[in-house]
Scaffold this active site. Sequence first.
Site, short mmCIF file in Angstrom:
data_model
loop_
_atom_site.label_atom_id
_atom_site.label_comp_id
_atom_site.label_asym_id
_atom_site.label_seq_id
_atom_site.Cartn_x
_atom_site.Cartn_y
_atom_site.Cartn_z
N GLU A 1 12.99 -10.37 24.35
CA GLU A 1 12.71 -9.15 23.58
C GLU A 1 12.91 -9.41 22.09
O GLU A 1 14.00 -9.80 21.66
CB GLU A 1 13.63 -8.00 24.01
CG GLU A 1 13.36 -6.73 23.21
CD GLU A 1 14.31 -5.58 23.52
OE1 GLU A 1 14.40 -4.65 22.68
OE2 GLU A 1 14.97 -5.63 24.57
N GLU B 1 16.97 -11.97 30.85
CA GLU B 1 16.50 -11.21 29.70
C GLU B 1 17.36 -11.53 28.49
O GLU B 1 18.59 -11.67 28.61
CB GLU B 1 16.58 -9.71 30.01
CG GLU B 1 15.98 -8.81 28.94
CD GLU B 1 16.98 -8.37 27.86
OE1 GLU B 1 16.54 -7.78 26.85
OE2 GLU B 1 18.19 -8.62 28.04
N ASP C 1 17.65 -10.74 23.99
CA ASP C 1 17.18 -10.16 22.74
C ASP C 1 17.28 -11.24 21.67
O ASP C 1 18.25 -12.01 21.66
CB ASP C 1 18.05 -8.98 22.33
CG ASP C 1 18.15 -7.94 23.42
OD1 ASP C 1 17.16 -7.22 23.64
OD2 ASP C 1 19.22 -7.85 24.06
N HIS D 1 21.80 -8.89 20.39
CA HIS D 1 21.13 -7.60 20.53
C HIS D 1 21.21 -6.76 19.27
O HIS D 1 20.19 -6.25 18.77
CB HIS D 1 21.75 -6.80 21.69
CG HIS D 1 21.19 -5.42 21.83
ND1 HIS D 1 21.71 -4.33 21.16
CD2 HIS D 1 20.14 -4.96 22.55
CE1 HIS D 1 21.00 -3.25 21.46
NE2 HIS D 1 20.05 -3.59 22.30
N HIS E 1 20.00 -8.73 32.69
CA HIS E 1 19.97 -8.12 31.35
C HIS E 1 21.04 -8.74 30.45
O HIS E 1 22.23 -8.54 30.68
CB HIS E 1 20.20 -6.62 31.51
CG HIS E 1 20.10 -5.84 30.25
ND1 HIS E 1 21.14 -5.06 29.77
CD2 HIS E 1 19.10 -5.70 29.36
CE1 HIS E 1 20.77 -4.46 28.66
NE2 HIS E 1 19.54 -4.83 28.38
#
Length: 276
Positions: free
Chosen positions: A131, A38, A40, A53, A11
């Site tokens: 994401e 992962e 963002d 993020h 993450h």
Amino acid sequence: MTSLRPQVVAHRGASDREPEHTLAAYLQAIEAGADALECDIRLTADGHLVCVHDRTVNRTSNGTGIVSTLELAQLEGLDWGSWKKLSQEHGDYGTEVPDVVDTSDRSHLLTLRKLFSVVADLDRPVQIAVETKHPTRYGGLVERKLARLLQEFGWDRHTPEKPSPVRMMSFSALAVRRMHALAPTLPLVYLVERRMPVAMIDGQVPAGVAIAPDVEMLALNPRFGERIRARGRELHVWTVDTPEQIRVCLDAGASVLITNKPAETRKTLASMLVPA
């Protein structure tokens, strides 16, 4: 007990050890054996996809301002890592900013293009869960930019013979549907943070899209994962950092665990699972 190990996804990189979304965090995650990374993404004022993020740069850099109103050069001039060292050494330092700027991979802004390049050059397969953050002033331009970058790398099409290493995720059902239209075979994930009927989820995103609830929500509603899988959808779970949370995910039949602690999560899984 089961012998099937869920995929371990780092993450924002190995964000428990290194500043989130920095190259150092992702290199640490790769070294720890993470199956996937992962990130963002947000769009800068001059059209670059960057791994950040928050809507603003305030929390994770020594600057202030909204990401979408700043150009890439402005963002690259900020220190994105010294806050982590201060936080680890002294706890939350509130509005203080570091006096000394770190110039290592712990503090450089990371673009999505750079992260793709790093993964493309690895000597083992590593996937990337991207994401897209919403709402944003740029709306669907974020997904269109992502689709173009995927095309550049040859990762926009996903087939059994040549799978794409990338999957797109979002809390926005509209963004997931938009990405499905732009890259129909790309794996997609709909992130959910509140309990909702599975039938409602089916009506919001296309068939085959994986569903990713918060681990705390799954712990309170263990049958939610069973119902998701009964619809032929994969169950991905975030953010899974403790042995208790890992057990919840295993019991629910999760395919993917998104964690801040990839090394520890891999070790815990190894101790919980029966060898194949």
